[in-house]
Design a protein around this motif. Sequence first.
Motif, PDB file in Angstrom:
ATOM      1  N   UNK A 181       0.866  -1.178   0.000  1.00 30.50           N
ATOM      2  CA  UNK A 181       0.000   0.000   0.000  1.00 30.50           C
ATOM      3  C   UNK A 181       0.900   1.224   0.000  1.00 30.50           C
ATOM      4  N   UNK A 182       0.323   2.374  -0.242  1.00 28.27           N
ATOM      5  CA  UNK A 182       1.098   3.614  -0.226  1.00 28.27           C
ATOM      6  C   UNK A 182       1.743   3.862   1.122  1.00 28.27           C
ATOM      7  N   UNK A 183       1.005   3.599   2.189  1.00 26.73           N
ATOM      8  CA  UNK A 183       1.533   3.820   3.539  1.00 26.73           C
ATOM      9  C   UNK A 183       2.692   2.868   3.836  1.00 26.73           C
ATOM     10  N   UNK A 184       2.572   1.607   3.398  1.00 27.68           N
ATOM     11  CA  UNK A 184       3.661   0.649   3.609  1.00 27.68           C
ATOM     12  C   UNK A 184       4.911   1.069   2.844  1.00 27.68           C
ATOM     13  N   UNK A 185       4.721   1.561   1.614  1.00 27.96           N
ATOM     14  CA  UNK A 185       5.851   2.017   0.818  1.00 27.96           C
ATOM     15  C   UNK A 185       6.561   3.184   1.487  1.00 27.96           C
ATOM     16  N   UNK A 186       5.787   4.170   1.935  1.00 29.51           N
ATOM     17  CA  UNK A 186       6.381   5.343   2.586  1.00 29.51           C
ATOM     18  C   UNK A 186       7.116   4.938   3.850  1.00 29.51           C
ATOM     19  N   UNK A 187       6.522   4.027   4.642  1.00 35.56           N
ATOM     20  CA  UNK A 187       7.169   3.580   5.874  1.00 35.56           C
ATOM     21  C   UNK A 187       8.481   2.854   5.580  1.00 35.56           C
ATOM     22  N   UNK A 188       8.469   1.988   4.560  1.00 35.30           N
ATOM     23  CA  UNK A 188       9.656   1.210   4.242  1.00 35.30           C
ATOM     24  C   UNK A 188      10.778   2.067   3.667  1.00 35.30           C
ATOM     25  N   UNK A 189      10.425   3.031   2.829  1.00 34.30           N
ATOM     26  CA  UNK A 189      11.443   3.814   2.135  1.00 34.30           C
ATOM     27  C   UNK A 189      11.514   5.260   2.605  1.00 34.30           C
ATOM     28  N   UNK A 190      11.053   5.537   3.809  1.00 36.98           N
ATOM     29  CA  UNK A 190      11.027   6.907   4.322  1.00 36.98           C
ATOM     30  C   UNK A 190      12.419   7.517   4.383  1.00 36.98           C
ATOM     31  N   UNK A 191      13.422   6.762   4.741  1.00 39.87           N
ATOM     32  CA  UNK A 191      14.782   7.295   4.819  1.00 39.87           C
ATOM     33  C   UNK A 191      15.311   7.736   3.472  1.00 39.87           C
ATOM     34  N   UNK A 192      14.956   7.033   2.438  1.00 43.61           N
ATOM     35  CA  UNK A 192      15.393   7.398   1.091  1.00 43.61           C
ATOM     36  C   UNK A 192      14.686   8.657   0.637  1.00 43.61           C
TER      37      UNK A 192
END
Length: 76
Positions: free
Chosen positions: A45-56
């Motif tokens: 999901x969009x939220x999972x993507x943002x959480x996983x790649x937030x540092x990038x």
Amino acid sequence: MEAYKFKTKVSENGTIVVPDGFDVKNKEVEVIILDEVVSFPKKMTGAEFVEKFAGVIQNIDADKAKWAYLKEKHNL
């Protein structure tokens, strides 16, 4: 050489039908057959993507982030 991608089904007699619009008559072509049994991981999901790649996304320093993670993990 131009590349085209389309999905089709091989008939019972082994014939592959090329969709209309592809002018390949009397041309030498390369055929690659992929079996679609391959299982891909579930979509994020969009939220999972943002959480996983937030540092990038935030452009944080990777070395500092790794050090902070290791300090917390090993109680340094």
